[in-house]
Scaffold this motif. Structure first.
Motif, mmCIF file in Angstrom:
data_model
loop_
_atom_site.group_PDB
_atom_site.id
_atom_site.type_symbol
_atom_site.label_atom_id
_atom_site.label_comp_id
_atom_site.label_asym_id
_atom_site.label_seq_id
_atom_site.Cartn_x
_atom_site.Cartn_y
_atom_site.Cartn_z
ATOM 1 N N ALA A 30 23.492 -45.896 39.607
ATOM 2 C CA ALA A 30 23.553 -47.076 39.848
ATOM 3 C C ALA A 30 22.263 -47.717 39.152
ATOM 4 C CB ALA A 30 23.391 -47.619 41.140
ATOM 5 N N SER A 31 21.114 -46.889 38.846
ATOM 6 C CA SER A 31 20.057 -47.348 38.144
ATOM 7 C C SER A 31 19.771 -46.948 36.488
ATOM 8 C CB SER A 31 18.825 -47.151 39.094
ATOM 9 O OG SER A 31 18.769 -45.594 39.092
ATOM 10 N N SER A 32 20.636 -45.984 36.233
ATOM 11 C CA SER A 32 20.396 -45.620 35.025
ATOM 12 C C SER A 32 20.904 -46.521 33.702
ATOM 13 C CB SER A 32 21.109 -44.258 34.615
ATOM 14 O OG SER A 32 22.350 -44.253 34.730
ATOM 15 N N ARG A 33 20.279 -46.264 32.635
ATOM 16 C CA ARG A 33 20.756 -47.292 31.285
ATOM 17 C C ARG A 33 20.869 -46.032 30.204
ATOM 18 N NH1 ARG A 33 19.140 -52.232 30.403
ATOM 19 N NH2 ARG A 33 20.655 -52.035 28.932
ATOM 20 N N ALA A 34 21.490 -46.494 29.243
ATOM 21 C CA ALA A 34 21.759 -45.767 28.062
ATOM 22 C C ALA A 34 20.408 -45.403 27.208
ATOM 23 C CB ALA A 34 22.652 -46.330 26.939
ATOM 24 N N LEU A 50 10.602 -24.575 36.215
ATOM 25 C CA LEU A 50 10.767 -25.909 35.512
ATOM 26 C C LEU A 50 12.071 -26.603 35.619
ATOM 27 C CD1 LEU A 50 8.535 -25.386 32.209
ATOM 28 C CD2 LEU A 50 7.931 -26.305 34.417
ATOM 29 N N ARG A 51 11.926 -28.129 35.574
ATOM 30 C CA ARG A 51 13.490 -28.805 35.486
ATOM 31 C C ARG A 51 13.576 -28.831 34.186
ATOM 32 N NH1 ARG A 51 14.438 -32.061 39.806
ATOM 33 N NH2 ARG A 51 12.724 -31.737 41.518
ATOM 34 N N ARG A 52 14.877 -28.796 33.942
ATOM 35 C CA ARG A 52 15.597 -29.086 32.591
ATOM 36 C C ARG A 52 15.769 -30.549 32.173
ATOM 37 N NH1 ARG A 52 13.841 -24.575 33.519
ATOM 38 N NH2 ARG A 52 14.332 -22.772 32.098
ATOM 39 N N PRO A 53 15.709 -31.174 31.135
ATOM 40 C CA PRO A 53 15.722 -32.712 30.920
ATOM 41 C C PRO A 53 17.225 -32.588 30.198
ATOM 42 C CG PRO A 53 14.417 -31.687 29.184
ATOM 43 C CD PRO A 53 14.591 -30.518 30.094
ATOM 44 N N PHE A 54 17.904 -33.577 30.666
ATOM 45 C CA PHE A 54 19.319 -33.783 29.992
ATOM 46 C C PHE A 54 19.726 -35.450 30.006
ATOM 47 C CE2 PHE A 54 19.835 -29.819 32.493
ATOM 48 C CZ PHE A 54 20.214 -28.950 31.590
ATOM 49 N N SER A 55 19.837 -35.687 28.844
ATOM 50 C CA SER A 55 20.383 -37.181 28.662
ATOM 51 C C SER A 55 21.636 -37.499 29.301
ATOM 52 C CB SER A 55 20.724 -37.355 27.155
ATOM 53 O OG SER A 55 19.672 -37.261 26.390
ATOM 54 N N VAL A 56 21.808 -38.683 29.741
ATOM 55 C CA VAL A 56 22.646 -39.159 30.668
ATOM 56 C C VAL A 56 23.902 -39.533 29.726
ATOM 57 C CG1 VAL A 56 23.687 -40.949 32.296
ATOM 58 C CG2 VAL A 56 21.199 -40.159 32.563
ATOM 59 N N VAL A 91 18.203 -33.523 41.502
ATOM 60 C CA VAL A 91 17.983 -34.407 40.304
ATOM 61 C C VAL A 91 17.049 -35.473 40.474
ATOM 62 C CG1 VAL A 91 19.246 -35.794 38.877
ATOM 63 C CG2 VAL A 91 20.626 -34.046 39.979
ATOM 64 N N LEU A 92 16.138 -35.541 39.329
ATOM 65 C CA LEU A 92 15.133 -36.508 39.145
ATOM 66 C C LEU A 92 15.541 -37.679 38.262
ATOM 67 C CD1 LEU A 92 12.135 -37.477 40.145
ATOM 68 C CD2 LEU A 92 11.333 -36.008 38.679
ATOM 69 N N GLY A 93 15.660 -38.725 38.581
ATOM 70 C CA GLY A 93 15.774 -39.652 37.477
ATOM 71 C C GLY A 93 16.150 -41.035 37.998
ATOM 72 N N PRO A 94 16.676 -41.765 37.078
ATOM 73 C CA PRO A 94 16.635 -41.784 35.848
ATOM 74 C C PRO A 94 15.313 -42.016 34.888
ATOM 75 C CG PRO A 94 17.395 -44.005 36.294
ATOM 76 C CD PRO A 94 17.147 -43.262 37.600
ATOM 77 N N LEU A 95 14.946 -41.095 34.125
ATOM 78 C CA LEU A 95 13.612 -41.082 33.371
ATOM 79 C C LEU A 95 13.550 -41.729 32.099
ATOM 80 C CD1 LEU A 95 12.504 -37.741 34.692
ATOM 81 C CD2 LEU A 95 11.727 -39.743 35.545
ATOM 82 N N GLY A 96 12.608 -42.088 31.429
ATOM 83 C CA GLY A 96 12.723 -42.568 30.262
ATOM 84 C C GLY A 96 13.030 -44.030 30.031
#
Length: 151
Positions: A30-34, A50-56, A91-96
């Motif tokens: 609901a809160s993520s964007r491209a 460590l967490r691993r980063p993954f693009s949505v 899961v932590l996000g969305p980030l960036g």
């Protein structure tokens, strides 16, 4: 940004060593964007901290499903390939910062290659939903054919 426990819905190896995974994460969908990403933590028993980063890759507000696309390159990403539907994940996000598109733009030319396609795929989805015309150029490595392919 939220810290949520998500559940794996589906995991598929779409190319050798490349995976597409779907997670039920309604708050993140609901809160993520491209252009944004999530940090996912491996299980406590993996020995990895460590967490691993993954693009949505995609986010579906109606179902609450997000997808990630990744390549197995080490112990951490290898751990994700052993998850089964129903397994919980942190899961932590969305980030960036999301991609910015001029609201006056009616046509977009998007260029991506390899795993960089994840964020661009989501941008194409958003643009089409907003009524924009999208042209996507995608580059990928190829293997030569024939008897000397492994030479």
């Amino acid at each position: 940004m939220r810290l949520v426990t998500s559940e794996l819905v589906e995991s598929r190896e779409i190319l050798p060593g490349q995976w597409l995974q779907s997670y039920h994460a309604p708050q993140i969908a609901a809160s993520s964007r491209a252009g944004q990403f999530v940090h996912i933590r491996t299980g406590d028993y993996s020995g990895l901290v460590l967490r691993r980063p993954f693009s949505v890759n995609t986010a579906d507000l109606a179902t609450g499903i997000i997808t990630i696309h990744f390549r197995t390159i080490g112990r951490g990403t290898e751990w994700f390939t052993h998850l089964r539907p129903g397994d919980p994940i942190d899961v932590l996000g969305p980030l960036g910062r999301p991609f910015e598109v001029d609201p006056r733009s009616r046509r977009l030319l998007l260029i991506a290659g390899g795993l960089g396609m994840a964020g661009v795929r989501y941008l194409a989805d958003e643009a089409i939903q907003d009524g924009r015309q999208v042209t996507l150029l995608f580059g990928a490595a190829s293997m030569p054919a024939g008897p000397h392919a492994n030479a």
